[in-house]
Write a protein that holds these residues in place. Sequence first.
Motif, short mmCIF file in Angstrom:
data_model
loop_
_atom_site.label_atom_id
_atom_site.label_comp_id
_atom_site.label_asym_id
_atom_site.label_seq_id
_atom_site.Cartn_x
_atom_site.Cartn_y
_atom_site.Cartn_z
N SER A 87 -11.51 2.71 -0.66
CA SER A 87 -10.65 1.80 -1.42
C SER A 87 -10.30 2.35 -2.79
CB SER A 87 -11.32 0.43 -1.57
OG SER A 87 -12.44 0.51 -2.44
N ARG A 88 -11.01 3.40 -3.22
CA ARG A 88 -10.77 4.03 -4.52
C ARG A 88 -10.24 5.44 -4.29
NH1 ARG A 88 -10.17 0.82 -8.39
NH2 ARG A 88 -10.65 2.54 -9.82
N ASN A 113 -7.05 -5.93 1.71
CA ASN A 113 -6.03 -5.00 1.21
C ASN A 113 -6.65 -3.67 0.79
OD1 ASN A 113 -4.06 -6.96 1.58
ND2 ASN A 113 -4.09 -7.65 -0.54
N ALA A 114 -7.83 -3.74 0.15
CA ALA A 114 -8.47 -2.53 -0.38
C ALA A 114 -8.82 -1.55 0.73
CB ALA A 114 -9.71 -2.91 -1.16
N LYS A 116 -4.93 0.07 1.05
CA LYS A 116 -5.18 1.11 0.05
C LYS A 116 -6.01 2.26 0.61
CE LYS A 116 -6.57 0.08 -4.03
NZ LYS A 116 -7.42 -0.57 -5.05
N ASP A 128 -16.21 5.52 -0.32
CA ASP A 128 -15.50 4.25 -0.53
C ASP A 128 -14.01 4.58 -0.56
OD1 ASP A 128 -14.35 1.90 -1.35
OD2 ASP A 128 -15.23 1.92 -3.36
N ASP A 170 -8.33 -9.46 -1.36
CA ASP A 170 -8.51 -8.20 -2.08
C ASP A 170 -9.28 -7.18 -1.25
OD1 ASP A 170 -7.14 -9.27 -4.20
OD2 ASP A 170 -8.92 -9.70 -5.41
#
Length: 249
Positions: free
Chosen positions: A63-64, A109-110, A114, A61, A106
């Motif tokens: 996004s993290r 963007n993630a 990000k 993932d 969100d």
Amino acid sequence: MKNQSVVIVGGASGLGFTTAKLMVTHGATKIGLIDRNEALLSSSAAELTALGVEVATAVADISRAETAHAGFDAIVEKFGRVHALVNSAAIYPRKAILDITDEEWDLENAINIKGTYHMMVAAVRHMRQFVNAPEVTGRIVNITSVDAFKAHPQNAHYAATKAAVVSLTKSFAQECAKDQILVNSVAPAGFATDRAKELGFLPELAKASALGRAAEPVEMAEWIVMMASSRNSYATGENVVISGGYIYV
């Protein structure tokens, strides 16, 4: 790309996988694929392995930060060294500008902003260790889009994220120049992926392009490979628009 190791994010399918296969023909010997689709990763890795290269995969993932970095680090642990990163992962929604929800913003963007940022940070932390190496130090290529520069109906949130990635590319290029890491982006117009064919905008794009046709994925991949290779020794912070004369920036 001779004897080089590459990590491709979003590399299990689409432009990312096309780029991976092309890099093999240009001499890359180690290909790392990061994707969220485990089944696709497995089949794509098998196809690349059959071409005679070493392959590493990571389901992540992006996004993290912690999971994105863990995915990159797992490939580094197997390869020992990564020369180039290609950020090809993105989501491409279609929705009228007045109907986009907070949740959709969100998510866009993630992944697109990000996720790209997290993977660049992981790559820079690794690549800067080799600043004095005699061979190529590091190359990062982000996939942006002509949508960063040209308005499209029902595409505002996607376009905004791609404009942000253009900005990120320039910022990283400035900060990483001292480490001999070259950071660039490639901005395609629409090209003939299964998803683009499904959405049905390729005929309209072909009419608006000077060349009168949409590109094939490999035509975009050629530019990505060049910017990720030692053939690129001077370009950094650049966004190369490849649109067949659809837009001039």
